[in-house]
Design a protein around this motif. Structure first.
Motif: not given
Length: 65
Positions: A39-49
Motif C-alpha cells: 500500500v505504501a509503495e503504491r500510494r501515489h499511483e492514480p486511482t479509478i472509481s
C-alpha cells in the motif's frame, strides 16, 4: 482481528527484552506488514472509481454484470 497471544521474556529487573508469539500470529503479522508495504509503495499511483473498475472487470470477463 484476533487478539495476539504473546508472552514476554524479561530480564532480572523485570524489563521486557523479547516476545514469544504463536507461529500463526507471527505469520499473520508478517502478512499484514507485507500488505502495508505494498500500500505504501503504491500510494501515489492514480486511482479509478468503483464503477470504472467494475466496467473493466466485466469487459475482461472476470465478473458478470
Amino acid at each position: 482481528m484476533n487478539k495476539i497471544r504473546e508472552q514476554f521474556i524479561v530480564d532480572e529487573d523485570g524489563k521486557k527484552t523479547a516476545v514469544v508469539l504463536p507461529i500463526k500470529d507471527y505469520e499473520r503479522l508478517l502478512e499484514d506488514l507485507h500488505d502495508l508495504s505494498i500500500v505504501a509503495e503504491r500510494r501515489h499511483e492514480p486511482t479509478i472509481s468503483f464503477d470504472e473498475l467494475k466496467r473493466k472487470l466485466q469487459k475482461n470477463g472476470l465478473i458478470q454484470g
